[in-house]
Design a protein around this motif. Structure first.
Motif, PDB file in Angstrom:
ATOM      1  N   UNK A  36       0.779  -1.169  -0.135  1.00  0.00           N
ATOM      2  CA  UNK A  36       0.235   0.687  -0.127  1.00  0.00           C
ATOM      3  C   UNK A  36       1.124   1.217   0.194  1.00  0.00           C
ATOM      4  N   UNK A  37       1.981   1.232   0.855  1.00  0.00           N
ATOM      5  CA  UNK A  37       2.877   2.681   1.183  1.00  0.00           C
ATOM      6  C   UNK A  37       3.526   3.339  -0.579  1.00  0.00           C
ATOM      7  N   UNK A  38       3.841   1.775  -0.532  1.00  0.00           N
ATOM      8  CA  UNK A  38       4.671   1.659  -2.818  1.00  0.00           C
ATOM      9  C   UNK A  38       3.945   2.026  -3.828  1.00  0.00           C
ATOM     10  N   UNK A  39       2.366   1.665  -3.430  1.00  0.00           N
ATOM     11  CA  UNK A  39       1.184   2.021  -4.707  1.00  0.00           C
ATOM     12  C   UNK A  39       1.257   3.365  -5.510  1.00  0.00           C
ATOM     13  N   UNK A  40       2.643   3.470  -6.623  1.00  0.00           N
ATOM     14  CA  UNK A  40       2.014   4.266  -7.012  1.00  0.00           C
ATOM     15  C   UNK A  40       0.877   5.210  -7.549  1.00  0.00           C
ATOM     16  N   UNK A  41       0.945   6.673  -7.640  1.00  0.00           N
ATOM     17  CA  UNK A  41      -0.055   7.517  -8.453  1.00  0.00           C
ATOM     18  C   UNK A  41      -0.234   7.962  -9.341  1.00  0.00           C
ATOM     19  N   UNK A  42      -0.352   6.896 -10.559  1.00  0.00           N
ATOM     20  CA  UNK A  42      -0.226   7.877 -11.865  1.00  0.00           C
ATOM     21  C   UNK A  42      -1.527   8.391 -12.115  1.00  0.00           C
ATOM     22  N   UNK A  43      -2.163   9.612 -11.178  1.00  0.00           N
ATOM     23  CA  UNK A  43      -3.237   9.788 -12.359  1.00  0.00           C
ATOM     24  C   UNK A  43      -3.068  10.880 -13.027  1.00  0.00           C
ATOM     25  N   UNK A  44      -0.945  11.382 -12.700  1.00  0.00           N
ATOM     26  CA  UNK A  44      -0.772  11.880 -13.619  1.00  0.00           C
ATOM     27  C   UNK A  44      -0.682  11.824 -14.742  1.00  0.00           C
ATOM     28  N   UNK A  45      -0.951  10.554 -15.471  1.00  0.00           N
ATOM     29  CA  UNK A  45      -0.695   9.798 -17.049  1.00  0.00           C
ATOM     30  C   UNK A  45      -1.790  10.271 -17.488  1.00  0.00           C
ATOM     31  N   UNK A  46      -2.445  10.587 -16.924  1.00  0.00           N
ATOM     32  CA  UNK A  46      -4.069  10.901 -17.541  1.00  0.00           C
ATOM     33  C   UNK A  46      -3.857  10.680 -19.027  1.00  0.00           C
ATOM     34  N   UNK A  47      -3.283  12.056 -19.902  1.00  0.00           N
ATOM     35  CA  UNK A  47      -3.607  12.240 -20.564  1.00  0.00           C
ATOM     36  C   UNK A  47      -2.592  11.773 -21.539  1.00  0.00           C
TER      37      UNK A  47
END
Lengths: 216, 208
Positions: free
Chosen positions: A79-90
């Protein structure tokens, strides 16, 4: 309740916030392919088809890969290392849409040649149609105007994509009908072609503003 | 005949202005120009992406296989759009909110892919940067013109400063979507009118 919200989304996307007239999305094909009714219908159908599919697939990509709270990458990361990739949306969305269009083209050519011949030349043009990417991004951003804050559900996204396509088809047909008539009118030389089409679109936008009074 | 470097830069202002001459990149030109500041913000964002993508595309033009060049260009453009998006959200949140979905939509702005394909993939890095800058400035200029016309007529202000007295009644329609269509239609008409006039003059000078 579920059906009601779907209907609201459909009316909202077709009439109240029409993609062409109030969001200015997909203007290039709107001006480029609205010379004749037959080509307008072909283009509109292709857009409806791709937009519904793209809405479903971009929704799935966002939910299962990019968004850390629902990502299937949770299997591989703690859970701690799960990357937040939402910035790659475009980047992710434009790649998905481009490959989807290519894929649809190949499948249609192989399996449904009649449909391929009808939509054929319009399909490649759709990749850079901002309406498709716009629909995908709007599905994630949500529609706060009709009480849908945050991301839509999968079904809602598909309905939204489909009805945005229907709204686009409606505008293309209306515009090509008007432009066929305009050919025969006497217009000042410098307004012929694109300028007069824009002014017509402005008048249509005024007419469509009447729908914004609908209470839904 | 090869253009001089100065011409390479200035051609985007008038001669090959992306909106007025090539009629490309209309979505942002109409959607975000409700005020001058929004127009300039969008113009600067698009210029940054245009210059960066032109630079990278002309650098990699030798190694990109011809068949998959378009997807590669799109990825390059999307990368810079993401950078713009994050910088804008961090440092100019008000502008970011005002521009809304039109920031990610810079990716599908036909001007940027158009310049990458038509210019940067065939020319040197220096020329491509100048071309991107010139086109970006031309785009920003038109956005600023549309934005200020709409803000002056629709709001009676420019950059937030009221221009007219309290009796001025703003033409509300100008900041609503129909106003955008009218302004761009009339602007394109004026451009065409001046073109036609120059052509006529040329013809007359040949006859005499």
């Amino acid at each position: 309740m579920d059906i009601k919200i779907l209907l609201i989304i459909a009316i909202y996307s077709i009439l109240i916030q029409n993609f062409v007239l109030t969001r200015f999305l997909g203007l290039c094909p709107f001006l480029g392919v609205s010379q004749k009714i037959s080509s307008a219908v072909g283009m509109g159908m292709a857009v409806i088809f791709v937009m519904s599919l793209a809405s479903a697939i971009t929704w799935a990509v966002y939910t299962y890969f990019l968004d850390p709270s629902t990502s299937i990458l949770g299997f591989f990361f703690s859970e701690e290392t799960l990357p937040n990739l939402t910035f790659l949306r475009t980047i992710a969305f434009i790649l998905v849409i481009a490959s989807l269009v290519q894929f649809i083209e190949m499948v249609l050519q192989k399996k449904v040649p009649t449909l391929y011949r009808a939509l054929g030349i319009y399909l490649p043009l759709i990749t850079t149609n901002c309406a498709i990417l716009g629909a995908a991004v709007l599905n994630i951003d949500g529609f706060s105007a009709i009480g849908l804050d945050g991301k839509l559900t999968c079904i809602q996204s598909v309905v939204q994509g489909f009805s945005a396509g229907v709204g686009f088809l409606l505008m293309l047909i209306l515009m090509s009908g008007i432009r066929e008539k305009l050919e025969l009118e006497s217009i000042p030389e410098s307004l012929k072609g694109v300028p007069i089409a824009f002014i017509m679109a402005g008048l249509m936008a005024i007419a469509f503003m009447g729908f914004s009074g609908l209470s839904i | 005949m090869k253009r001089s470097l100065v011409q390479e830069f200035t051609k985007g202002f008038i001669d090959e202005n992306p909106i007025a001459r090539l009629v490309l990149g209309l979505c942002p030109a109409l959607a975000v120009t409700t005020s001058l500041i929004n127009g300039i913000g969008m113009g600067i964002a698009a210029t940054f992406v245009l210059v960066c993508s032109n630079t990278i595309v002309s650098m990699i033009k030798g190694v990109v296989p011809k068949k998959i060049r378009i997807p590669i260009f799109i990825v390059v453009i999307a990368t810079f759009v993401t950078i713009v998006e994050m910088v804008m959200a961090g440092f100019a949140p008000v502008l970011y909110k005002a521009l809304g979905i039109y920031v990610p939509l810079i990716v599908v702005n036909c001007i940027i892919l158009g310049r990458a394909e038509a210019f940067a993939s065939k020319n040197s890095v220096g020329r491509s940067i100048l071309d991107g800058l010139g086109m970006g400035v031309g785009f920003t200029m038109i956005l600023a013109v549309i934005g200020s016309i709409r803000e002056i007529l629709g709001d009676g202000k420019i950059l937030g400063f009221p221009l007219f007295g309290p009796d001025f009644e703003p033409v509300l329609i100008m900041i609503l979507p129909p106003g955008a269509f009218f302004v761009i239609g009339i602007l394109l008409g004026i451009f065409k009118w001046s073109d036609l006039r120059q052509e006529k003059k040329k013809l007359q000078s040949i006859v005499h």
